[in-house]
Design a protein around this motif. Structure first.
Motif, short mmCIF file in Angstrom:
data_model
loop_
_atom_site.label_atom_id
_atom_site.label_comp_id
_atom_site.label_asym_id
_atom_site.label_seq_id
_atom_site.Cartn_x
_atom_site.Cartn_y
_atom_site.Cartn_z
N ILE A 155 14.64 -0.17 -13.26
CA ILE A 155 14.79 -1.35 -12.12
C ILE A 155 14.37 -0.42 -10.65
CG2 ILE A 155 16.05 -2.85 -10.49
CD1 ILE A 155 17.64 -3.60 -13.34
N ALA A 156 14.87 0.55 -10.66
CA ALA A 156 14.76 1.33 -9.29
C ALA A 156 13.35 1.84 -9.26
CB ALA A 156 15.69 2.37 -9.10
N VAL A 157 13.01 2.60 -10.26
CA VAL A 157 11.80 3.21 -10.46
C VAL A 157 10.47 2.15 -10.51
CG1 VAL A 157 10.10 4.84 -11.72
CG2 VAL A 157 12.53 5.23 -11.40
N TYR A 158 10.31 1.03 -10.94
CA TYR A 158 9.36 0.13 -11.37
C TYR A 158 8.73 -0.07 -10.20
CZ TYR A 158 6.78 -4.03 -12.56
OH TYR A 158 5.79 -5.17 -12.78
N PRO A 159 9.07 -0.50 -9.03
CA PRO A 159 8.42 -0.66 -7.72
C PRO A 159 7.55 0.44 -7.32
CG PRO A 159 10.48 -0.78 -7.19
CD PRO A 159 10.60 -0.72 -8.50
N VAL A 160 7.93 1.81 -7.44
CA VAL A 160 7.38 2.76 -7.05
C VAL A 160 6.13 3.12 -8.02
CG1 VAL A 160 7.83 5.50 -6.82
CG2 VAL A 160 9.64 3.90 -6.35
N MET A 161 6.35 2.87 -9.18
CA MET A 161 5.28 2.97 -10.34
C MET A 161 4.04 2.15 -9.99
SD MET A 161 3.97 5.13 -12.57
CE MET A 161 5.56 6.03 -13.53
N ARG A 162 4.60 0.86 -9.88
CA ARG A 162 3.70 -0.06 -9.50
C ARG A 162 2.73 0.19 -8.22
NH1 ARG A 162 2.09 -4.38 -6.93
NH2 ARG A 162 1.03 -6.13 -7.93
N LEU A 163 3.45 0.76 -7.20
CA LEU A 163 2.70 1.01 -6.10
C LEU A 163 1.74 2.19 -6.39
CD1 LEU A 163 2.00 1.30 -2.78
CD2 LEU A 163 3.92 2.94 -2.86
N LEU A 164 1.95 3.25 -7.12
CA LEU A 164 1.21 4.09 -7.49
C LEU A 164 -0.22 3.80 -8.35
CD1 LEU A 164 3.66 6.90 -8.70
CD2 LEU A 164 2.58 6.75 -6.62
N HIS A 165 0.16 2.77 -8.99
CA HIS A 165 -1.07 2.30 -10.10
C HIS A 165 -1.63 1.29 -9.06
CE1 HIS A 165 -0.10 3.33 -14.41
NE2 HIS A 165 0.63 4.11 -13.81
N GLU A 166 -1.31 0.59 -8.44
CA GLU A 166 -2.09 -0.11 -7.48
C GLU A 166 -2.92 0.66 -6.61
OE1 GLU A 166 -1.71 -3.71 -3.99
OE2 GLU A 166 0.11 -2.74 -4.73
N LEU A 167 -2.45 1.77 -6.01
CA LEU A 167 -3.40 2.60 -5.05
C LEU A 167 -4.19 3.21 -5.93
CD1 LEU A 167 -0.22 4.32 -2.97
CD2 LEU A 167 -2.03 2.31 -2.38
N LEU A 168 -4.14 3.66 -7.25
CA LEU A 168 -5.18 4.26 -8.01
C LEU A 168 -6.03 3.28 -8.49
CD1 LEU A 168 -2.89 6.21 -10.70
CD2 LEU A 168 -4.39 7.08 -8.92
N GLY A 217 6.69 6.45 -0.60
CA GLY A 217 5.81 5.34 -0.80
C GLY A 217 5.05 4.68 0.28
N PRO A 218 5.66 4.66 1.68
CA PRO A 218 4.92 4.25 2.91
C PRO A 218 3.89 5.35 3.18
CG PRO A 218 7.23 3.76 3.11
CD PRO A 218 6.91 4.51 1.75
N ALA A 219 4.27 6.33 3.02
CA ALA A 219 3.52 7.43 3.54
C ALA A 219 2.07 7.60 2.75
CB ALA A 219 3.93 9.01 3.74
N LEU A 220 2.53 7.48 1.25
CA LEU A 220 1.07 7.30 0.25
C LEU A 220 0.26 5.89 0.81
CD1 LEU A 220 3.21 8.36 -3.08
CD2 LEU A 220 1.37 9.74 -1.86
N ARG A 221 0.84 5.11 0.89
CA ARG A 221 0.11 3.74 1.23
C ARG A 221 -0.92 4.01 2.35
NH1 ARG A 221 0.46 -1.48 -0.60
NH2 ARG A 221 2.61 -1.05 -1.54
N HIS A 222 -0.09 4.59 3.34
CA HIS A 222 -0.76 4.92 4.51
C HIS A 222 -1.87 5.74 4.65
CE1 HIS A 222 -1.54 6.99 8.40
NE2 HIS A 222 -1.34 5.97 9.34
N ASP A 223 -1.82 6.99 3.89
CA ASP A 223 -2.89 7.80 3.85
C ASP A 223 -3.90 7.23 2.92
OD1 ASP A 223 -1.34 9.49 5.22
OD2 ASP A 223 -0.62 10.68 3.51
N THR A 224 -3.56 6.51 1.88
CA THR A 224 -4.84 5.87 0.77
C THR A 224 -5.40 4.92 1.76
OG1 THR A 224 -3.30 6.19 -0.99
CG2 THR A 224 -5.01 4.53 -1.20
N ASN A 225 -4.80 4.19 2.46
CA ASN A 225 -5.39 3.14 3.17
C ASN A 225 -6.26 3.49 4.33
OD1 ASN A 225 -5.48 0.13 3.92
ND2 ASN A 225 -4.58 0.73 5.98
#
Length: 239
Positions: A107-120, A162-170
């Protein structure tokens, strides 16, 4: 819009890996997310609690009737392949419904993995548009770094920023968007970034090269609108 460059994909078949494969997942999207009774979901469901329509075989018992039964939100949800990655790689095929001790970690890891795959997914799309070589190298480097995170253990995944990864990708996606939509701010289409366009009549509108990032377009009439080259990342297109 520039035509995709067949050689610009980061790895062969990368988009296929980012498509949900429910046969290889333990129905995580039917267990982990919270449902709130609304036009998208007919019931309230707490986070981490299996949907009452989820069968013991990890299949939806009302799959063919989801919209009719009040669950249109289920029909448009996309995990971008995060479900099968967690199920088969991160947790090595161990169903959390059979192993309660690992359920909290899943449950804890799922949103992290989904974010990674969305960014990919977004980075794959950006690479396919073949921007200038320098930007392409940055996109590829970002893709490879994020892809590397997807094979990490649960503790490492939870420690990611996660927020930093999203920011850099964006930042890279915005640069790609500038190129694709006209090569510079003075050549872009209309700027509707974050705009409230709920119910707007945009039938036949010229939105070529427009920025509709994060715009609310719920119930908008887009019949025959020209959206070629438009940036619709984060736009709400429900209805």
């Amino acid at each position: 819009m520039p035509q995709p460059d067949p050689g610009s994909q980061p790895t062969a078949g990368s988009h296929e890996r980012l498509r949900a494969d429910c046969e290889r997942c333990f129905a995580l999207c039917c267990v982990i997310p919270v449902f709130s009774a609304s036009t998208d979901f007919a019931i309230n469901k707490p986070a981490g609690t299996p949907c009452p329509h989820l069968g013991p075989d990890c299949r939806c018992t009302i799959h063919e009737q989801l919209r009719r039964r009040g669950f249109p939100g289920c029909t448009v949800y996309d995990c971008f392949g995060a479900g099968q990655q967690l199920s088969q790689v991160t947790f090595a095929g161990r169903n959390p419904r059979d192993q309660p001790q690992s359920a909290a970690a899943v449950i804890a890891v799922y949103p992290v993995m989904r974010l990674l795959h969305e960014l990919l997914w977004y980075l794959t799309e950006a690479l396919a548009l073949a921007p200038d070589p320098a930007l392409r190298d940055q996109l590829r480097a970002a893709y490879n770094a994020i892809e590397g995170h997807t094979t990490a253990d649960p503790d490492t995944l939870l420690a990611l920023d996660g927020p930093a990864l999203r920011h850099d990708t964006n930042t890279l996606l915005l640069a790609t968007s500038d190129l694709v939509r006209g090569g510079g701010p003075d050549h872009h289409g209309p700027d509707h970034r974050g705009a409230d366009l709920i119910g707007a009549d945009l039938a036949g509108a010229n939105l070529t090269g427009a920025s509709l990032r994060g715009a609310s377009l719920i119930g908008a009439n887009l019949t025959s609108a020209d959206l070629r080259g438009a940036d619709v990342i984060g736009a709400d297109l429900r209805g």
